[in-house]
Structures are given as C-alpha cells and as structure tokens.
Write a protein that holds these residues in place. Structure first.
Motif, PDB file in Angstrom:
ATOM      1  N   ALA A  10      12.538 107.087 108.690  1.00 49.95           N
ATOM      2  CA  ALA A  10      11.675 106.834 106.939  1.00 49.95           C
ATOM      3  C   ALA A  10      12.911 106.721 106.067  1.00 49.95           C
ATOM      4  CB  ALA A  10      11.682 108.904 106.707  1.00 49.95           C
ATOM      5  N   ILE A  11      12.950 105.720 105.378  1.00 42.34           N
ATOM      6  CA  ILE A  11      13.310 105.705 104.567  1.00 42.34           C
ATOM      7  C   ILE A  11      14.566 106.539 102.827  1.00 42.34           C
ATOM      8  CG2 ILE A  11      12.833 102.959 104.498  1.00 42.34           C
ATOM      9  CD1 ILE A  11      11.342 103.007 102.398  1.00 42.34           C
ATOM     10  N   TYR A  13      15.964 108.526 100.041  1.00 43.22           N
ATOM     11  CA  TYR A  13      15.843 108.023  98.627  1.00 43.22           C
ATOM     12  C   TYR A  13      17.445 107.754  98.199  1.00 43.22           C
ATOM     13  CZ  TYR A  13      11.079 110.477  98.230  1.00 43.22           C
ATOM     14  OH  TYR A  13      10.182 110.376  98.507  1.00 43.22           O
ATOM     15  N   HIS A  22      19.768 113.209 107.233  1.00 40.13           N
ATOM     16  CA  HIS A  22      19.498 111.792 107.180  1.00 40.13           C
ATOM     17  C   HIS A  22      20.533 111.082 108.737  1.00 40.13           C
ATOM     18  CE1 HIS A  22      19.643 112.728 102.833  1.00 40.13           C
ATOM     19  NE2 HIS A  22      18.503 112.412 103.565  1.00 40.13           N
ATOM     20  N   GLU A  25      18.094 111.763 112.251  1.00 37.49           N
ATOM     21  CA  GLU A  25      16.623 111.009 112.398  1.00 37.49           C
ATOM     22  C   GLU A  25      17.457 109.545 112.752  1.00 37.49           C
ATOM     23  OE1 GLU A  25      14.535 109.477 109.132  1.00 37.49           O
ATOM     24  OE2 GLU A  25      14.248 111.131 109.644  1.00 37.49           O
ATOM     25  N   LEU A 233       5.958 103.601 102.210  1.00 39.28           N
ATOM     26  CA  LEU A 233       5.191 103.206 103.183  1.00 39.28           C
ATOM     27  C   LEU A 233       4.817 101.926 103.153  1.00 39.28           C
ATOM     28  CD1 LEU A 233       2.655 106.249 103.043  1.00 39.28           C
ATOM     29  CD2 LEU A 233       4.755 106.380 104.359  1.00 39.28           C
ATOM     30  N   TYR A 236       7.578 100.034 106.432  1.00 47.49           N
ATOM     31  CA  TYR A 236       7.241  98.881 108.214  1.00 47.49           C
ATOM     32  C   TYR A 236       5.915  97.988 107.693  1.00 47.49           C
ATOM     33  CZ  TYR A 236       7.928 104.313 107.782  1.00 47.49           C
ATOM     34  OH  TYR A 236       8.787 105.354 107.429  1.00 47.49           O
ATOM     35  N   GLY A 277      10.680 112.650 109.754  1.00 49.15           N
ATOM     36  CA  GLY A 277      10.867 113.835 110.025  1.00 49.15           C
ATOM     37  C   GLY A 277       9.455 115.331 109.280  1.00 49.15           C
ATOM     38  N   LYS A 278       9.264 115.976 109.287  1.00 47.31           N
ATOM     39  CA  LYS A 278       8.408 117.169 109.796  1.00 47.31           C
ATOM     40  C   LYS A 278       8.164 117.918 108.109  1.00 47.31           C
ATOM     41  CE  LYS A 278      10.474 121.203 108.970  1.00 47.31           C
ATOM     42  NZ  LYS A 278      10.675 123.488 109.516  1.00 47.31           N
ATOM     43  N   ILE A 280       7.424 115.338 105.926  1.00 49.38           N
ATOM     44  CA  ILE A 280       6.737 114.120 105.571  1.00 49.38           C
ATOM     45  C   ILE A 280       5.365 113.407 106.725  1.00 49.38           C
ATOM     46  CG2 ILE A 280       8.429 113.093 103.836  1.00 49.38           C
ATOM     47  CD1 ILE A 280       9.605 110.793 106.247  1.00 49.38           C
ATOM     48  N   HIS A 284       2.893 109.500 106.481  1.00 52.67           N
ATOM     49  CA  HIS A 284       2.566 109.526 108.142  1.00 52.67           C
ATOM     50  C   HIS A 284       1.089 109.211 108.615  1.00 52.67           C
ATOM     51  CE1 HIS A 284       6.421 108.292 106.469  1.00 52.67           C
ATOM     52  NE2 HIS A 284       6.723 107.530 107.081  1.00 52.67           N
ATOM     53  N   GLY A 307      12.613 118.069 113.656  1.00 54.23           N
ATOM     54  CA  GLY A 307      13.244 118.967 112.995  1.00 54.23           C
ATOM     55  C   GLY A 307      13.655 118.837 111.935  1.00 54.23           C
ATOM     56  N   ILE A 316      20.259 123.575 104.366  1.00 53.60           N
ATOM     57  CA  ILE A 316      21.670 123.060 103.942  1.00 53.60           C
ATOM     58  C   ILE A 316      20.754 122.630 102.244  1.00 53.60           C
ATOM     59  CG2 ILE A 316      21.948 120.482 103.818  1.00 53.60           C
ATOM     60  CD1 ILE A 316      21.377 120.834 106.979  1.00 53.60           C
TER      61      ILE A 316
HETATM   62  N1  MSP Z   1      11.860 108.327 101.235  1.00 49.20           N
HETATM   63  C1  MSP Z   1      11.271 109.640 101.551  1.00 49.20           C
HETATM   64  C2  MSP Z   1      10.677 109.020 102.971  1.00 49.20           C
HETATM   65  C3  MSP Z   1      10.267 107.674 102.440  1.00 49.20           C
HETATM   66  S1  MSP Z   1       9.677 107.306 104.604  1.00 49.20           S
HETATM   67  C4  MSP Z   1       8.280 105.748 104.320  1.00 49.20           C
HETATM   68  C5  MSP Z   1      11.896 110.579 102.132  1.00 49.20           C
HETATM   69  N2  MSP Z   1      13.448 110.311 101.738  1.00 49.20           N
HETATM   70  S2  MSP Z   1      14.244 111.997 102.410  1.00 49.20           S
HETATM   71  O1  MSP Z   1      15.218 111.164 101.766  1.00 49.20           O
HETATM   72  O2  MSP Z   1      13.988 112.999 101.114  1.00 49.20           O
HETATM   73  O3  MSP Z   1      14.344 112.598 104.011  1.00 49.20           O
HETATM   74  C6  MSP Z   1      14.605 110.956 104.731  1.00 49.20           C
HETATM   75  C7  MSP Z   1      14.412 111.816 106.096  1.00 49.20           C
HETATM   76  O4  MSP Z   1      15.114 112.426 106.620  1.00 49.20           O
HETATM   77  C8  MSP Z   1      13.198 112.514 106.036  1.00 49.20           C
HETATM   78  O5  MSP Z   1      12.540 112.026 107.241  1.00 49.20           O
HETATM   79  C9  MSP Z   1      13.010 114.014 106.382  1.00 49.20           C
HETATM   80  O6  MSP Z   1      12.661 115.207 106.665  1.00 49.20           O
HETATM   81  C10 MSP Z   1      14.902 113.696 106.751  1.00 49.20           C
HETATM   82  N3  MSP Z   1      15.731 114.916 106.354  1.00 49.20           N
HETATM   83  C11 MSP Z   1      15.924 115.567 105.246  1.00 49.20           C
HETATM   84  N4  MSP Z   1      16.500 117.014 105.223  1.00 49.20           N
HETATM   85  C12 MSP Z   1      16.723 117.041 106.751  1.00 49.20           C
HETATM   86  C13 MSP Z   1      16.789 118.378 106.990  1.00 49.20           C
HETATM   87  N5  MSP Z   1      18.038 118.977 106.425  1.00 49.20           N
HETATM   88  N6  MSP Z   1      17.206 118.111 108.788  1.00 49.20           N
HETATM   89  C14 MSP Z   1      16.607 117.100 109.542  1.00 49.20           C
HETATM   90  N7  MSP Z   1      16.263 116.090 108.698  1.00 49.20           N
HETATM   91  C15 MSP Z   1      15.377 115.981 107.566  1.00 49.20           C
HETATM   92  O7  MSP Z   1      11.540 111.553 102.412  1.00 49.20           O
END
Ligand code: MSP
Length: 524
Positions: A10-11, A13, A22, A25, A233, A236, A277-278, A280, A284, A307, A316
């Motif tokens: 995932a990219i 934010y 982050h 993953e 998305l 990719y 992650g679950k 999003i 996907h 997860g 968190i």
């Molecule tokens: N920007 C979107 C993703 C776009 S992909 C085309 C996004 N960003 S995010 O920064 O919120 O999350 C990025 C990734 O980090 C996601 O896959 C998300 O599930 C993962 N995680 C964010 N917090 C997490 C935990 N506490 N534990 C595990 N992974 C988590 O969603």
C-alpha cells in the motif's frame, strides 16, 4: 524479455510519521522480494506515498504549509524510513509526480470516453468540520451525530460516478474461480460474503474542487478533482507505464511521444502480489479489479492481506500515546531484531499485539541465546582449537540442515514467513543441542579425540553457513555478518547455496563477534 516478480505495498498517506503498522507491511514485502531473489527470480518491488486527498490537505493546513511543500518535506522522512528498514525497493512512487498524474488522467479520459462514468447529484449529511459526508453508520443510537463532527448540514452535491454494479456478478465468479486471488482464505470469504449480500453502489470518483482542491483534476471536467483512492490505486500501473511496460501502455493507449521509456523497458503488469492491510481490502478486492477490467488490463495474481498490530492490547494511536516508534526500536536493538520480532510474532493474516516484554523475550531467547550464541561459540571454538581453519567435511548435521533448507524453500514459495522462521529455528536449536551433546570443549582437552573434534567443528561451522543463507531474506544484516565472520566472499543471497558441504576444508574463517549483544537491563 522475462517478467520480473512484481510486488507492491500500500502507499502510505503522508499525514504523519511512519509507525509500526507501516513498517510491518513494508518489511513483509521486502522479505518476500528477497526470498524470490534468493529462489532465483528477478523481482521488482514498488512502494511509495499517497499524497493527495483531504487527510493530507488537512495535515498540511495544520502545519501551516502548502500541500506540496508539506508532502516534499514528509517524503524525505518516509524515504529515509525505507532506507532505515533496508527495503530493497526498485522504485518509490509519489502520487504528486508527473509520471503518475499523467497516467491517472489518461485512464480517466479513456474510461470517460468509453461511457464508464456518469454525473449525478447526491444528497446527504455533511460535516463541515470534518469536510466529509456522514453515513447512517455515523449516527449515534439516538439518531444524532456526535458533536465532534461539528455542524452537520444536509447538502446536495454533484459528482462523477463509476459504474460498478454491472461487474458485480463477474467479480463473484472471478473470486470463486480463483481461490488464491485473495489470501488468506478468510479474507476472500469476507469479500465474497459482502458481494453476495449487498448490491454494489457505484463509486464516486470525484470531489468538487470548490471544497477539495488537493487532487488530480478530472481531464474532462475542471470543476472536480479525482477521488484519492482512484488516484492511489492507479500507482500499481502508472509506475510500470513509466518503466515502459508494453502491455500497460498498449491497453491504455498511452501516447509514446509523452512517455520516455527507458532503453530496456520492463514488463511488470500484472502484479504478482499486492501486500495490503485488512482495512483497505474492499478497495483492492472490489474497486481495483473492476477498474482494471474497465481498462482492459489483467488482474493482479494475488492480494495478500495482513492483520493489524495493537500495542499492549489497545489500538495504536498517536493521540493516546499508545505507539511503537519503529525508528527508536531499531536504534536501540538493531534493524534485524525489529524485522525478526514482527515476522516471527505474527503470521500474515491475523491481528497482532506488540509488547515490549514480548519483544525483549524473543530478543533474548531466540536471537541472543539461540542464533547469536550458536554462531559465536561455533566460530570461537574453530578459532581456538583449529586456528580458524575448517577441517575436513563431516555430515552429522547434514540431514537436519538439508531438511530445513528444503522446508524453508517450500515455505518461501508460499510466502509463509513465520513458518519459515520457525523451521529455521529448529536447526538453530538442533545445533545448540549438538554443542551440548558433543561437548567440544571437553574433546579439545583429549588429544585422542582430535578427529571427533574436527567432525564437530565442521558440522557447526557449516550449519552457521547454511543458516546465513536461509536467514538472508529475513535478517540480511545478520546473514551478511555470519558470512563475513566465516570470511566467505559475497552475500548469502541465493538459496541454492544452502546445500550441505559448501564450506571447504582448509578455508580460514575470520574473527567471531557477538551478533546480538545480550541486554540484561530491561528497557528504561
Ligand atoms: N493511502 C492508503 C493506501 C493506498 S494503496 C493504493 C492508506 N494509507 S495508510 O497510511 O493509512 O495505511 C497504509 C498501510 O498501513 C495499509 O495497508 C494499512 O493497513 C497499514 N497499517 C496502518 N496501520 C496499521 C496497523 N496498526 N497495523 C498493521 N498495519 C497497519 O490506507
């Protein structure tokens, strides 16, 4: 031209600093990438940043910066974070880059011309404070909205919509015919359950520029910017396009005059794995496949869903201070200790719980006393009793080492990272028991046992070499150190080298040094 194994994350934010989720993953994706390389495949690993949308615009506003200046500043932090994790990514996408934005606009123009979009008015409850439409799910039991939403007004808004409904049955059929598409299985069942029990609403792909201008303008209507998920998305495929992927460029009719394909273009799409992650999954597993179908592009081979981590049993959260700062952990304990803990503690799929005590216990038992002790005492004894010169080949531990190597190879092919580490540690434990059973320190005192001591020392040092090879995808720094202490050239990055007997008799090893210094004091 062979197609590399193409893996993405995932990219993230860019509305704050990177945290444990982050990092987790990205480490999963890095280990899978290195594992594929070790198995002899070419790979392409893409990660990066999601820089548009309301969350980022608001974070920039709070920081008193323009969104672009804010993103540029944070991108430097996130890039440094990727280096800190020693990710072996081949590219790093930023959705504010021209190469990405142009492809998003090309796709929008193409789908618009193909009649996939329509404009409609939506009436709903809008929180001006949160700048978002609320849904029925946001109501409290008494029907009101939480005061944290501020003033909630009923609003009618024009937007552009992408027709999803027509593809619902197609997607159900696809998921049923391709059980490996979403992994683990329970995530696939979740998506199938959702699709079978709901009528898919069309996807709103725009936001009025009047209320959100931090986005990619719709090429066919200047009053709107692109919804951030439609934009994100596309990364990719926009990056494959930037690398001259012929399949993507042809399907999207990308004007070759505008692209500057590298001298040796890559063939990347379809992706082999999207690691996400679950939270999003729907984006996907529902929106993205339908977008690809509309673009005439094949679907990715697999969506691998991990997860979420909690800390001490609670969510968190920056605001409650319940966080794990991966950088602080790495600075204190080393990168490989961090990589080991997250991969060994949590299988890809279920949720996990970080505790500092659990981290320290694995560090002490499995890294310092397990692997570290084995390598240190094996190489120290070879130095002390044989001046570091490897004796003739002996094969007592060969069956164990070969069994584990075969097992690990199979598990890496299935992305079963936790199970692979468990298997590797059966060899660590076996070799430590072997030291206790054969007692080389006693053999060394008895000149009539010289041949037996040779055998034991060969078995131990060769096991250390095999472990370096098997560990490389997970703990690249540690694997490199073991190789260096064995004075072997190069990097242990090919699993083909795990076969027993690689250490040559007469080779002189280097100086042993602790891989995981013991820490008797609990973390302050
Ligand atoms: N920007 C979107 C993703 C776009 S992909 C085309 C996004 N960003 S995010 O920064 O919120 O999350 C990025 C990734 O980090 C996601 O896959 C998300 O599930 C993962 N995680 C964010 N917090 C997490 C935990 N506490 N534990 C595990 N992974 C988590 O969603």
């Amino acid at each position: 031209m062979s197609k590399p194994f193409y893996i993405t994350t995932a990219i993230d934010y860019v509305n704050g600093a990177p945290h444990l989720g982050h990092a987790y993953e990205k480490v999963i994706a890095d280990v899978i990438t290195r594992a594929r390389r070790s198995l002899g495949q070419e790979t392409f690993f893409l990660t990066g940043l999601d820089e548009h949308g309301q969350k980022v615009q608001q974070a920039a506003q709070t920081a008193g910066k323009t969104p672009q200046a804010y993103c540029d500043e944070l991108a430097a932090i996130w890039l440094a974070f990727a280096r800190k994790l020693e990710l072996t990514n081949d590219d790093f996408v930023r959705t504010t880059s021209t190469r990405h934005k142009q492809v998003v606009q090309d796709i929008l123009a193409k789908l618009h011309a193909a009649g996939q979009f329509y404009q409609a008015a939506h009436k709903g409850f809008y929180s001006t404070k949160e700048e978002t439409f609320l849904t029925e799910k946001d109501r409290r039991p008494d029907g009101t909205f939480d005061p944290s939403y501020g003033e909630v007004v009923e609003l009618v808004e024009e937007n552009w919509y992408f027709k999803l409904g027509a593809h619902q049955q197609w997607l159900i059929d696809y998921l049923e015919a391709n059980p490996g598409f979403i992994q683990p299985d329970y995530r696939r069942n979740e998506v199938l359950g959702f699709l079978k029990n709901h009528t898919l609403e069309d996807l709103c792909i725009s936001r009025p520029a009047a209320r959100l201008n931090w986005g990619i303008p719709l090429p066919f209507d200047a009053n709107f910017v692109t919804y951030v998920w439609f934009d994100a998305l596309v990364n990719y495929v926009s990056i494959p396009a930037a690398h001259g992927d012929a399949g993507v460029c042809a399907a999207l009719n990308l004007p070759s005059s505008r692209l500057h394909p590298p001298s040796s273009p890559l063939s990347l799409w379809p992706a082999d794995i999207h690691v996400i992650g679950k939270d999003i999954l729907k984006f996907h597993a529902v929106y993205w496949p339908i977008m690809l179908k509309a673009m005439n592009l094949p679907l990715p081979k697999q969506i691998l869903v991990h997860g979420w981590w909690q800390k001490d049993g609670a969510k968190i959260s920056k605001s409650t201070g319940n966080i794990v700062d991966p950088i602080a952990v790495i600075d204190e304990w080393g990168l490989d200790a961090f990589r080991f803990y997250v991969l060994r503690e949590l299988d890809i799929g279920p949720d996990g719980n970080w505790t500092d005590a659990g981290f320290q216990s694995r560090y002490g038992a499995e890294l310092a006393n397990g692997l570290g002790n084995l390598v240190n005492r094996s190489l120290s004894m070879l130095q002390r009793y044989r001046q570091g010169i490897v004796p003739a080949r002996a094969n007592e531990l060969a069956p164990d080492a070969n069994r584990v190597a075969t097992e690990v190879r199979g598990l890496l092919e299935k992305n079963e990272l936790q199970a692979a580490l468990q298997s590797i540690w059966t060899l660590v434990t076996r070799a430590n028991q072997y030291v206790d059973q054969t007692a080389p320190f006693k053999l060394a005192k008895d000149p009539t046992q010289a041949a037996r001591l040779d055998e034991v020392l060969y078995n131990l040092s060769e096991t250390c070499r095999v472990l370096a090879v098997l560990l490389w995808p997970f703990l690249p720094g540690t694997a490199g150190k073991i190789y260096a202490q064995l004075a072997l050239p190069g990097t242990p990055d090919q699993i083909a080298a795990a076969g027993w007997g690689g250490l040559a008799a007469g080779h002189t090893i280097g100086q042993p040094a602790a891989l995981f210094p013991r820490r008797d004091q609990p973390k302050p």
